[in-house]
Each structure stands twice: as C-alpha cells, then as structure tokens.
Design a protein around this motif. Sequence first.
Motif, PDB file in Angstrom:
ATOM      1  N   SER A   1       0.824  -1.200   0.000  1.00 12.00           N
ATOM      2  CA  SER A   1       0.000   0.000   0.000  1.00 12.00           C
ATOM      3  C   SER A   1       0.864   1.259   0.000  1.00 12.00           C
ATOM      4  N   ASP A   2       1.933   1.260   0.811  1.00 14.16           N
ATOM      5  CA  ASP A   2       2.832   2.420   0.867  1.00 14.16           C
ATOM      6  C   ASP A   2       3.568   2.598  -0.456  1.00 14.16           C
ATOM      7  N   ALA A   3       4.118   1.502  -1.016  1.00 12.69           N
ATOM      8  CA  ALA A   3       4.953   1.585  -2.212  1.00 12.69           C
ATOM      9  C   ALA A   3       4.175   2.013  -3.451  1.00 12.69           C
ATOM     10  N   THR A   4       2.904   1.625  -3.530  1.00 12.34           N
ATOM     11  CA  THR A   4       2.098   1.949  -4.714  1.00 12.34           C
ATOM     12  C   THR A   4       1.244   3.195  -4.533  1.00 12.34           C
ATOM     13  N   GLY A   5       1.391   3.874  -3.393  1.00 17.89           N
ATOM     14  CA  GLY A   5       0.534   5.034  -3.145  1.00 17.89           C
ATOM     15  C   GLY A   5      -0.908   4.629  -2.926  1.00 17.89           C
ATOM     16  N   ASN A   6      -1.092   3.450  -2.296  1.00 13.78           N
ATOM     17  CA  ASN A   6      -2.438   2.930  -2.011  1.00 13.78           C
ATOM     18  C   ASN A   6      -3.255   2.741  -3.291  1.00 13.78           C
ATOM     19  N   ASP A   7      -2.579   2.301  -4.349  1.00 14.48           N
ATOM     20  CA  ASP A   7      -3.216   2.064  -5.644  1.00 14.48           C
ATOM     21  C   ASP A   7      -3.763   0.632  -5.663  1.00 14.48           C
ATOM     22  N   ALA A   8      -5.059   0.480  -5.489  1.00 13.08           N
ATOM     23  CA  ALA A   8      -5.676  -0.851  -5.412  1.00 13.08           C
ATOM     24  C   ALA A   8      -5.495  -1.627  -6.714  1.00 13.08           C
ATOM     25  N   GLU A   9      -5.546  -0.923  -7.848  1.00 14.88           N
ATOM     26  CA  GLU A   9      -5.372  -1.586  -9.147  1.00 14.88           C
ATOM     27  C   GLU A   9      -3.964  -2.156  -9.278  1.00 14.88           C
ATOM     28  N   ALA A  10      -2.953  -1.380  -8.868  1.00 13.83           N
ATOM     29  CA  ALA A  10      -1.566  -1.845  -8.939  1.00 13.83           C
ATOM     30  C   ALA A  10      -1.344  -3.031  -8.017  1.00 13.83           C
TER      31      ALA A  10
ATOM     32  N   GLN B   1      -0.652 -13.917 -21.134  1.00 13.89           N
ATOM     33  CA  GLN B   1       0.409 -13.408 -22.001  1.00 13.89           C
ATOM     34  C   GLN B   1       0.785 -11.965 -21.675  1.00 13.89           C
ATOM     35  N   LYS B   2       1.253 -11.761 -20.458  1.00 12.05           N
ATOM     36  CA  LYS B   2       1.678 -10.440 -19.995  1.00 12.05           C
ATOM     37  C   LYS B   2       3.021 -10.552 -19.288  1.00 12.05           C
ATOM     38  N   PHE B   3       3.756  -9.437 -19.228  1.00 11.13           N
ATOM     39  CA  PHE B   3       4.895  -9.351 -18.325  1.00 11.13           C
ATOM     40  C   PHE B   3       4.740  -8.108 -17.462  1.00 11.13           C
ATOM     41  N   LEU B   4       5.231  -8.206 -16.237  1.00  9.01           N
ATOM     42  CA  LEU B   4       5.114  -7.122 -15.269  1.00  9.01           C
ATOM     43  C   LEU B   4       6.294  -6.178 -15.440  1.00  9.01           C
ATOM     44  N   GLU B   5       6.014  -4.899 -15.591  1.00  4.35           N
ATOM     45  CA  GLU B   5       7.051  -3.892 -15.806  1.00  4.35           C
ATOM     46  C   GLU B   5       7.006  -2.889 -14.658  1.00  4.35           C
ATOM     47  N   LEU B   6       7.984  -2.971 -13.770  1.00  6.16           N
ATOM     48  CA  LEU B   6       8.075  -2.087 -12.612  1.00  6.16           C
ATOM     49  C   LEU B   6       8.915  -0.872 -13.005  1.00  6.16           C
ATOM     50  N   ILE B   7       8.282   0.307 -12.989  1.00  8.31           N
ATOM     51  CA  ILE B   7       8.934   1.512 -13.496  1.00  8.31           C
ATOM     52  C   ILE B   7       9.023   2.554 -12.383  1.00  8.31           C
ATOM     53  N   GLY B   8      10.191   3.130 -12.225  1.00  7.30           N
ATOM     54  CA  GLY B   8      10.343   4.203 -11.250  1.00  7.30           C
ATOM     55  C   GLY B   8      11.799   4.465 -10.942  1.00  7.30           C
TER      56      GLY B   8
ATOM     57  N   VAL C   1       3.530  -1.090 -13.748  1.00  5.12           N
ATOM     58  CA  VAL C   1       3.155  -0.633 -12.407  1.00  5.12           C
ATOM     59  C   VAL C   1       4.170   0.438 -12.006  1.00  5.12           C
ATOM     60  N   PRO C   2       3.739   1.686 -11.888  1.00  5.07           N
ATOM     61  CA  PRO C   2       4.681   2.755 -11.540  1.00  5.07           C
ATOM     62  C   PRO C   2       5.022   2.768 -10.055  1.00  5.07           C
ATOM     63  N   PHE C   3       6.284   3.009  -9.762  1.00  7.49           N
ATOM     64  CA  PHE C   3       6.753   3.218  -8.384  1.00  7.49           C
ATOM     65  C   PHE C   3       7.318   4.638  -8.315  1.00  7.49           C
ATOM     66  N   ARG C   4       6.585   5.524  -7.686  1.00  4.03           N
ATOM     67  CA  ARG C   4       6.967   6.944  -7.676  1.00  4.03           C
ATOM     68  C   ARG C   4       7.337   7.450  -6.280  1.00  4.03           C
ATOM     69  N   ARG C   5       6.934   6.730  -5.252  1.00  2.00           N
ATOM     70  CA  ARG C   5       7.130   7.224  -3.886  1.00  2.00           C
ATOM     71  C   ARG C   5       8.498   6.814  -3.360  1.00  2.00           C
ATOM     72  N   LYS C   6       9.325   7.796  -3.035  1.00  2.00           N
ATOM     73  CA  LYS C   6      10.654   7.540  -2.498  1.00  2.00           C
ATOM     74  C   LYS C   6      10.563   7.015  -1.067  1.00  2.00           C
TER      75      LYS C   6
ATOM     76  N   ALA D   1      -2.998   2.877 -16.226  1.00  2.00           N
ATOM     77  CA  ALA D   1      -1.537   2.838 -16.169  1.00  2.00           C
ATOM     78  C   ALA D   1      -0.946   2.358 -17.491  1.00  2.00           C
ATOM     79  N   GLN D   2      -1.588   1.369 -18.117  1.00  2.00           N
ATOM     80  CA  GLN D   2      -1.100   0.879 -19.406  1.00  2.00           C
ATOM     81  C   GLN D   2      -1.180   1.948 -20.486  1.00  2.00           C
ATOM     82  N   ARG D   3      -2.263   2.720 -20.474  1.00  2.00           N
ATOM     83  CA  ARG D   3      -2.416   3.783 -21.482  1.00  2.00           C
ATOM     84  C   ARG D   3      -1.356   4.866 -21.303  1.00  2.00           C
ATOM     85  N   GLU D   4      -1.132   5.257 -20.061  1.00  2.00           N
ATOM     86  CA  GLU D   4      -0.120   6.278 -19.809  1.00  2.00           C
ATOM     87  C   GLU D   4       1.272   5.748 -20.153  1.00  2.00           C
ATOM     88  N   HIS D   5       1.486   4.481 -19.853  1.00  4.70           N
ATOM     89  CA  HIS D   5       2.766   3.860 -20.166  1.00  4.70           C
ATOM     90  C   HIS D   5       2.959   3.763 -21.679  1.00  4.70           C
TER      91      HIS D   5
END
Length: 569
Positions: free
Chosen positions: A204-213, A231-238, A351-356, A408-412
Amino acid sequence: MNDLDFEKSGGANRLINPLLDDEQQIYEVSNDRAHRAPSALARPPTDIDRASLSKNALSDDVDDESNSDTGSEKDSILAARLATVLKNVLCFDDVSGDWHLQQSGVWRPVSKKRAVKIISRSLYGALPHGFSMSKLNSMEAFLTIHLLLDGWQADKNLLPLKNGILNIQTKELVPYTHRHRLNWQLPYDYDSSAKIKVIKEWLSDATGNDAEAISIIRAFFRMALVGGDVQKFLELIGPGGTGKSTLIRLFESFIGKQNQATTDLKNLENNRFEVANIYGKKLVVINDSARYGGEVPTLKAITGGDPVRHEKKNQQQGESFIYAGVVVIAANEPIQSSDYTSGLIRRRMPVPFRRKITDEDKAKWASVGGIETAMKSELAGLLNWVLEMTDDEMRAAIGGINGGMTKAQREHLISTNKIAAWLDDNVVIDSQAITYIGVSTTKETDADIRQELINEKLYSNYERWCYESNAHPIAQNRFTDNLADVCEQIKIPVEKGRNKQGRFIKGLAIRRDWHTDKTPVTKADINDSALSNDKSALSVLYQTRASAEGALCVGKNLSVKKHDNKERF
C-alpha cells in the motif's frame, strides 16, 4: 522396502543406498574376500541386486586388460536391467540435455559426471570384477534412452512445498513420491492459518495505495505459481529508492532462488544461449536500467506462449520448449523498443513506483529487523493470500490476452510508443472522417506545400511531430499498418482503405483548434485547465474551419508545438 535392490553378503541380504558418499560405500567381492574401500576409478554396486545380475550381466565385445567385462549379454539388455532400478533415481531430460536426480521427491539437474558416477556404482552389481570405460559410456548412452523423461508434472493444482504437495483446489497436503515428477519446490512450509500484515502495508505504501496496482502484483504472484494464458509481463517503473528492488526480492523469496533466473534484455535478445537459463524456471527477472532500443522477439515469444530454442554452448541443440513462468522487468524508465506492434503493447503490464522511501519508512520496520526480514517471515501467509485470488479475479486484474487497457497501461503506452504518443497529441477520433496517409515532407522545398501536408496528412503530421519531439520516425511504408495495429489495441475502430487519391484511414482526423474531444489514448480532457497549463501538454494545430477546407489562415501558427521533454523516446 523401496525400489533399491539387495546385495548378498555372507548369506544375508543388505540394503544398499545408491546415493551414499564414497567413504560410506563398503562392499564385498563375489569370492568372499575381505571388505575393501572402493577405488577412485571404479565404485561399488549400490542399486543392483548383485546376486541376480552377476550370473548373466556381462560386457561389450571389446575386452579390457583384465578381461573382466566380456561375455554374452548385450549392452542393450544390461542397460534395460539397470534402468528398472534407476528409474526412480535418475531421468534424462531431452530438452535441456541434462540428467536429473530425485531426492526427497524433487528432481534436480545434476552434472553428467555425477550421473555417470551413480550409473557406475550400479554397474558394479552386474560386473563385480570391474568393467571398461567403453562399457560405462555405453551404459550411459543406452540409459539416456531407457530413462528418457516423458514430461514434468503438468498439473497446475499441485503445489510443491517443503512439508508436502498441496492440492490448491482441495487444500489437501500429501507426501512426495518419485511418481509426481516435480522439478521445483517452494522454499517454505504450507500453513493454512498463516496471515500477512507487513506485506500488505508495504504494498500500500509503495504503490501510493493504488488498489489496481496491488491487484496486478498479486495476480503475477499467482501466475508464478500456477501459470496462466494472459500473455503479460510485469514492468516495474520508477526511479531508484522507490521499492522496485524490494518487490523483486520478495518475488525471489516467494518463488525460491532455484526457481528463478536473472538476465537483461540485451543478453536475452542477442545471446542465443541465454534462453537455456530460463528453462524450467517459474520466474525470470530482467534488470534493465539502461535503455534497450532494439527488437524484442525473444521477450515476445517467452511471454506469448511461443516455442523457443534450447541451446547450450558446445552442445547439440535440444528440443524447443514453451516457457510457462512469469517475467518481471525492473527499470528506472520505461523500456524502449523499436517494436510498435500490438504484440508488444498488449503484453506490457506497467506498475509505476513513484514514492521515495524515507528515513521514517526505514525506522518503521527497524524493530522487526528491516522490511525484507519482516516479509520473509510472512511467506506462508503471502501464499494463502495469493491462492485466495481466483482465476477470474486474476484475469480481471491483468486484462487477459485481448482485454482492455488499464489507465496505467495507457499512460505507459504514450511513453514507449511514438505512434501512440502522436495519436494522443495530434489526432481525434471521428468515425466519419477520412484522412489520407500522405508522404514524407523532408524533401519538399515549398514551405506552403510542406505546411499543408503537415496540416492535412497523417504521416506528414506524424513525421513533423517526431522532428519536434526529437524522435526518429518509422518508415512511411510501415506507418499505416503500425497505426492500425495501435488503434486496434486501444480499441479505436478504424478502417484502412485506398482510392485514386491514395491510402487513407477512416475514423481518425488531425486535431483542429475547435475539437474538444478527449485525447484518444489517455482519455484526457483537452480543455482541462491543468493540462492546458502544462508546458509539455498536448500539441494542437491552431487552425480555423476555413483553413480546414483548404484556405490557410494568414498569421496563424500552423506548426506542431515542440515538446519540452525531448528524452521521452
């Protein structure tokens, strides 16, 4: 009594363990001479009933110096007799070209030398006076056929843990047997009462409480265990220090170090031997902080259920295999590729990781030895939480093979695909519009004609957008198919066509100043004040209705606005 045979010694049967260390192996020769330790070159029998085999087991037709393995029994018959005893101890995987040894119900790859060592011990039961190296090599060759693996355990409902095999449907825990043919094991016990608290709080802390992530991450944990056809791969970005590496290590602890492989895109795509390292693994971690701008056919193959070749250096190529695990990519920026097709677009699950992570965060977990120590103590609870997720919930979280794209996929997508970014900036959806593809304007010397092409033609507009964005455009002959492919992936209904005026797309129009439609990819409101005040906001052609009909407005700026963020591509 198990499948191991007996050795007769002094009239009594004694059970011999074929996997004991050399110093534990004591044997008697058939003429009742004194016990002696095995030599370094030849080991004693351990798996074969010496009393039954020594009467008939003889050798190949080539004598060694001691003439100890000559006789009438053919190698093929002797190998078949050895196979009946070794079948629950050894097997040969033709895909990888490796021998596997069964220990405590789990089959693990072993070196050829160790496999031959076990075969040699067994062969002593048939040839107690010794045998030639050619005999041993012949037995090993025949046994690769007799002990050839039919296939590893394919029942996705069976989950191997340290304290048994869990049926995830019935939650019944059963003991291991060699018949299960399991070549992997989770590194912890099953505990039906285990819960998680720390892991949920950290997610919850790492994703900014993003339930979808969080649902996406949970779904990938489940896929690593039971597989899936999404047929997906997980892409952790941040950026660094946002928790990506912590999540990667949680994946590794959850699935087990022996069940995962680590690589990078450059090696995966350019080193043909790299794919062999992922065979039989449940998790592949791709660390790619550096940008990779090439094609990614191997990544698409292993995440798309396509066969890939198993090649090892200086070895004959094995059979092709289909990778059944999950792929997780961790990077500071979205992975760049020259592949703009839907085949790659629909596989990406960002899945974006933005919180330091702050000093307060570290102090929060210090009392339990740090966040990773606390997480490891909850692995059994994490397993229960992951298994509570149904297949339908997993597919809903990830979207399935042809499911709709998440926000998130659209923004990515606009960060990694030039055509999608241009669509979002300069194009609107118009079901009645017919817009021609056009040509490149790089060689057009007439400024007015060049500007008219930019204002009216799709490729000309796209090419100018790339120039203004410091990006390299794809070739004009690839543009139409790639554009239609992107539109199909983001569910924009378009039709390709051609008439005497050239090729066109029906369903898209170049954005004009009077258009108020939402952006086609990210669904942003063009009139949003926050968007219009952003310096890197959407590029909009300033043009009146009159100019749209062919008359250019004098004094109006008709060029595409330049992006401040030149490093996006």
